[in-house]
Write an enzyme that holds these catalytic residues in place. Structure first.
Site, PDB file in Angstrom:
ATOM      1  N   HIS A  74      36.685  45.389  26.083  1.00 40.24           N
ATOM      2  CA  HIS A  74      36.178  46.711  26.454  1.00 40.24           C
ATOM      3  C   HIS A  74      37.261  47.769  26.226  1.00 40.24           C
ATOM      4  CE1 HIS A  74      32.502  45.675  29.152  1.00 40.24           C
ATOM      5  NE2 HIS A  74      32.489  45.044  28.005  1.00 40.24           N
ATOM      6  N   TYR A 204      31.879  52.798  37.201  1.00 37.98           N
ATOM      7  CA  TYR A 204      32.375  52.999  38.557  1.00 37.98           C
ATOM      8  C   TYR A 204      31.696  54.269  39.080  1.00 37.98           C
ATOM      9  CZ  TYR A 204      36.149  49.572  37.856  1.00 37.98           C
ATOM     10  OH  TYR A 204      36.868  48.414  37.631  1.00 37.98           O
ATOM     11  N   PRO A 295      39.562  45.435  45.515  1.00 41.01           N
ATOM     12  CA  PRO A 295      39.200  45.058  44.145  1.00 41.01           C
ATOM     13  C   PRO A 295      38.909  46.214  43.191  1.00 41.01           C
ATOM     14  CG  PRO A 295      37.401  44.591  45.665  1.00 41.01           C
ATOM     15  CD  PRO A 295      38.555  44.999  46.495  1.00 41.01           C
ATOM     16  N   LYS A 299      42.730  44.393  39.869  1.00 40.68           N
ATOM     17  CA  LYS A 299      44.135  43.988  39.694  1.00 40.68           C
ATOM     18  C   LYS A 299      44.503  42.621  40.270  1.00 40.68           C
ATOM     19  CE  LYS A 299      45.504  47.395  37.380  1.00 40.68           C
ATOM     20  NZ  LYS A 299      45.473  47.073  35.975  1.00 40.68           N
ATOM     21  N   TYR A 386      44.946  51.026  34.473  1.00 41.58           N
ATOM     22  CA  TYR A 386      43.828  50.073  34.439  1.00 41.58           C
ATOM     23  C   TYR A 386      44.083  48.973  33.408  1.00 41.58           C
ATOM     24  CZ  TYR A 386      38.993  48.497  34.951  1.00 41.58           C
ATOM     25  OH  TYR A 386      37.870  47.743  35.212  1.00 41.58           O
TER      26      TYR A 386
HETATM   27  P1  FAD Z   1      43.362  32.200  45.125  1.00 40.67           P
HETATM   28  O1  FAD Z   1      42.456  32.361  43.971  1.00 40.67           O
HETATM   29  O2  FAD Z   1      42.885  32.618  46.470  1.00 40.67           O
HETATM   30  O3  FAD Z   1      43.777  30.672  45.169  1.00 40.67           O
HETATM   31  C1  FAD Z   1      44.421  30.087  46.273  1.00 40.67           C
HETATM   32  C2  FAD Z   1      43.983  28.647  46.368  1.00 40.67           C
HETATM   33  O4  FAD Z   1      44.705  28.002  47.415  1.00 40.67           O
HETATM   34  C3  FAD Z   1      42.513  28.500  46.721  1.00 40.67           C
HETATM   35  O5  FAD Z   1      41.877  27.678  45.777  1.00 40.67           O
HETATM   36  C4  FAD Z   1      42.531  27.890  48.121  1.00 40.67           C
HETATM   37  O6  FAD Z   1      41.417  27.024  48.348  1.00 40.67           O
HETATM   38  C5  FAD Z   1      43.839  27.140  48.105  1.00 40.67           C
HETATM   39  N1  FAD Z   1      44.416  26.906  49.420  1.00 40.67           N
HETATM   40  C6  FAD Z   1      44.375  27.685  50.520  1.00 40.67           C
HETATM   41  N2  FAD Z   1      45.040  27.109  51.540  1.00 40.67           N
HETATM   42  C7  FAD Z   1      45.531  25.942  51.059  1.00 40.67           C
HETATM   43  C8  FAD Z   1      46.304  24.903  51.631  1.00 40.67           C
HETATM   44  N3  FAD Z   1      46.705  24.966  52.925  1.00 40.67           N
HETATM   45  N4  FAD Z   1      46.626  23.844  50.877  1.00 40.67           N
HETATM   46  C9  FAD Z   1      46.233  23.776  49.575  1.00 40.67           C
HETATM   47  N5  FAD Z   1      45.479  24.727  48.986  1.00 40.67           N
HETATM   48  C10 FAD Z   1      45.138  25.802  49.720  1.00 40.67           C
HETATM   49  N6  FAD Z   1      39.995  40.567  42.278  1.00 40.67           N
HETATM   50  C11 FAD Z   1      39.567  41.376  41.349  1.00 40.67           C
HETATM   51  O7  FAD Z   1      40.382  41.825  40.521  1.00 40.67           O
HETATM   52  N7  FAD Z   1      38.223  41.726  41.284  1.00 40.67           N
HETATM   53  C12 FAD Z   1      37.295  41.187  42.169  1.00 40.67           C
HETATM   54  O8  FAD Z   1      36.105  41.473  42.092  1.00 40.67           O
HETATM   55  C13 FAD Z   1      37.731  40.319  43.158  1.00 40.67           C
HETATM   56  N8  FAD Z   1      36.856  39.777  44.041  1.00 40.67           N
HETATM   57  C14 FAD Z   1      37.346  38.943  45.009  1.00 40.67           C
HETATM   58  C15 FAD Z   1      36.479  38.376  45.956  1.00 40.67           C
HETATM   59  C16 FAD Z   1      36.953  37.556  46.975  1.00 40.67           C
HETATM   60  C17 FAD Z   1      36.002  36.960  47.998  1.00 40.67           C
HETATM   61  C18 FAD Z   1      38.332  37.287  47.051  1.00 40.67           C
HETATM   62  C19 FAD Z   1      38.888  36.410  48.172  1.00 40.67           C
HETATM   63  C20 FAD Z   1      39.198  37.828  46.087  1.00 40.67           C
HETATM   64  C21 FAD Z   1      38.714  38.659  45.074  1.00 40.67           C
HETATM   65  N9  FAD Z   1      39.556  39.212  44.098  1.00 40.67           N
HETATM   66  C22 FAD Z   1      39.110  40.032  43.166  1.00 40.67           C
HETATM   67  C23 FAD Z   1      40.950  38.921  44.056  1.00 40.67           C
HETATM   68  C24 FAD Z   1      41.265  37.816  43.051  1.00 40.67           C
HETATM   69  O9  FAD Z   1      40.192  36.936  42.939  1.00 40.67           O
HETATM   70  C25 FAD Z   1      42.508  37.162  43.576  1.00 40.67           C
HETATM   71  O10 FAD Z   1      43.544  38.130  43.527  1.00 40.67           O
HETATM   72  C26 FAD Z   1      42.916  35.895  42.814  1.00 40.67           C
HETATM   73  O11 FAD Z   1      42.017  34.864  43.092  1.00 40.67           O
HETATM   74  C27 FAD Z   1      44.327  35.490  43.217  1.00 40.67           C
HETATM   75  O12 FAD Z   1      44.622  34.226  42.724  1.00 40.67           O
HETATM   76  P2  FAD Z   1      45.556  33.241  43.552  1.00 40.67           P
HETATM   77  O13 FAD Z   1      45.667  32.020  42.719  1.00 40.67           O
HETATM   78  O14 FAD Z   1      46.748  33.958  44.002  1.00 40.67           O
HETATM   79  O15 FAD Z   1      44.746  32.947  44.887  1.00 40.67           O
HETATM   80  C1  DHB Z   2      34.919  43.224  38.407  1.00 39.22           C
HETATM   81  C2  DHB Z   2      35.511  43.266  39.626  1.00 39.22           C
HETATM   82  C3  DHB Z   2      36.278  44.358  39.959  1.00 39.22           C
HETATM   83  O1  DHB Z   2      36.875  44.406  41.150  1.00 39.22           O
HETATM   84  C4  DHB Z   2      36.453  45.411  39.095  1.00 39.22           C
HETATM   85  O2  DHB Z   2      37.183  46.478  39.473  1.00 39.22           O
HETATM   86  C5  DHB Z   2      35.859  45.354  37.867  1.00 39.22           C
HETATM   87  C6  DHB Z   2      35.090  44.241  37.521  1.00 39.22           C
HETATM   88  C7  DHB Z   2      34.098  42.053  38.049  1.00 39.22           C
HETATM   89  O3  DHB Z   2      33.944  41.158  38.896  1.00 39.22           O
HETATM   90  O4  DHB Z   2      33.566  42.009  36.937  1.00 39.22           O
END
Ligand code: FAD
Ligand code: DHB
Length: 394
Positions: A74, A204, A295, A299, A386
């Site tokens: 995009h 947005y 979100p 980022k 962005y």
């Molecule tokens: P995570 O993906 O959270 O991974 C952490 C992992 O550790 C998980 O699989 C968990 O099960 C595991 N874990 C937890 N505790 C333990 C333990 N004690 N022992 C072993 N494993 C454990 N970001 C965006 O940019 N856009 C979005 O739309 C967006 N939507 C989101 C919606 C939700 C509900 C959430 C929670 C986050 C969202 N985010 C979004 C943020 C983005 O998904 C996260 O920043 C990203 O997943 C970060 O990756 P990570 O690997 O740091 O953490």
């Molecule tokens: C999506 C999520 C976001 O938080 C965003 O800013 C843009 C796109 C997505 O899930 O596609």
């Protein structure tokens, strides 16, 4: 059972999985433990937008076969407010930078498949995880595997990639961390819908009733979000109400929001959180374990990937007698973290309706939006934030 590895990784999200792959490419072995099942990790609906730097990182790591085939490039986004939908052209404003729509679920599937194909040690569905002896040079990872066997793994270092609610950050003695936190008085209701997107690029939308975002997953699957109340009960949002409210917030004469079956529905709270430093002794935090952004700026996933791009060479150095990159890990990451924290806060507060906000606040938001789409300087600032800044190179 006592075993030994070089790096113990807690958490099988994008941060932990990519770290285990980057370490393996450097000849460093790791054991990754995850409390959820593989199926759960692969189905968890979350982010969808990859910055250029994240795509380049995955490509350089040999992980982009499917991303290059299925990711949707995009070159901009739409900002909608006050009855108008205006395009921000990233390519033109930033000298060619873009983002790629490719869901976090797909990034996670690609990473898990690759680690398993390469013989990586991934343990899903573990329980009773613990980390210990973090301020020694032989930290310990403990867990019970899916079959009920207790394990104790002696490590050279541990990576806390276990998300915001994990065990690693709380294992750092109180008083050694500083945390900054902001809760927002609203949440996002996200849906995945079996219907072709009604837009070519993300929209947005600022609206009297609250923010809305039209994103997508593929040419046939749409991803949409609605601002709802903090602590909203999802039962209050039957499918018809969701579609009616989305149609209202995106409504423009001559444009129709296509509707279809809703495949997934969930509510996400909104929070900014940064804790520093991202290291205690031989424990290194990465991704959501150390920081959370709301979100709106897309980022969170990108920050998680950027952290481990810095952490892999830092651990390589630490394990081979060069402490400097590990000593600099936290400060290096926090610069990007704070930039994304500010951008996400800025996008969030510009686009959402704060409960109790008066007309003055609404007019200030509209003025900021008009300025952003009409000033090249302001539009460029949005575009470069962005699409993201270049990744720190090893
Ligand atoms: P995570 O993906 O959270 O991974 C952490 C992992 O550790 C998980 O699989 C968990 O099960 C595991 N874990 C937890 N505790 C333990 C333990 N004690 N022992 C072993 N494993 C454990 N970001 C965006 O940019 N856009 C979005 O739309 C967006 N939507 C989101 C919606 C939700 C509900 C959430 C929670 C986050 C969202 N985010 C979004 C943020 C983005 O998904 C996260 O920043 C990203 O997943 C970060 O990756 P990570 O690997 O740091 O953490
Ligand atoms: C999506 C999520 C976001 O938080 C965003 O800013 C843009 C796109 C997505 O899930 O596609």
């Amino acid at each position: 059972m006592g075993t030994r590895t070089q790096v113990g990784i807690v958490g099988g999200g994008p941060a932990g999985l990519l770290l285990s792959h980057l370490l393996a490419r450097r000849g460093i072995d790791s054991v990754l433990i995850e409390i959820r099942s593989r199926e759960y990790c692969e189905a968890r609906q979350r982010a969808g937008v990859l910055e250029d730097g994240s795509v380049a990182l995955l490509r350089e790591a040999g992980l982009a076969d499917r991303l290059d085939r299925q990711g949707l490039v995009h070159g901009g986004i739409y900002l909608q407010f006050d009855g108008q939908r205006r395009h921000i052209d990233f390519r033109e404003l930033t000298g060619g930078r873009t983002v790629t729509v490719y869901a976090q679920t797909e990034v996670v599937k690609d990473l898990i498949a690759r680690r398993l194909a390469d013989g990586g040690a991934l343990e899903f569905s573990v329980t009773d995880t613990a980390v210990d002896d973090l301020d020694t040079d032989r930290p310990v990872l403990r867990y019970t595997d899916a079959a009920g066997n207790r394990h104790e793994v002696a490590c050279d270092a541990i990576a806390g990639c276990d998300g915001f609610h994990g065990i690693c950050r709380p294992a750092i003695p109180p008083g050694l961390l500083t945390a900054w936190e902001r809760d927002y008085p609203y949440a996002w209701l996200g849906i995945l819908a079996d219907v072709p997107p009604s837009t070519d690029e993300l929209i947005y939308a600022h609206h009297q009733n609250g923010f809305a975002l039209h994103s997508l997953r593929s040419p046939t699957i749409s991803r949409l979000y609605l601002q709802v109340e903090h602590n909203e009960d999802i039962a209050a949002w039957p499918d018809e109400r969701i579609w009616a409210e989305l149609a209202r917030r995106f409504g423009l004469p001559g444009w129709t929001l296509q509707q279809g079956p809703i495949l997934d529905k969930s509510i996400t709270p909104m929070r900014s959180f940064v804790s520093a430093p991202m290291r205690f002794g031989r424990l290194f935090l990465a991704g959501d374990a150390a920081h959370i952004v709301p979100p709106t700026g897309a980022k969170g996933l990108n920050l998680a990937l950027a952290d481990v791009a810095v952490l892999a060479p830092a651990l390589d150095g630490l394990l081979h007698g060069n402490d400097k990159p590990a000593a600099e890990y936290s400060a290096t990451c926090l610069q990007r973290v704070w930039r994304s924290t500010h951008f996400s806060w800025w996008m969030t507060t510009m686009l959402h309706r704060r409960p109790g906000a008066d007309e003055m606040e609404m007019q200030l938001q509209l003025s900021q939006l008009r300025y952003t789409v009409s000033s090249r300087a302001a539009a460029t600032s949005l575009a470069e934030n962005y699409t993201g800044f270049p990744l720190t190179k090893e």
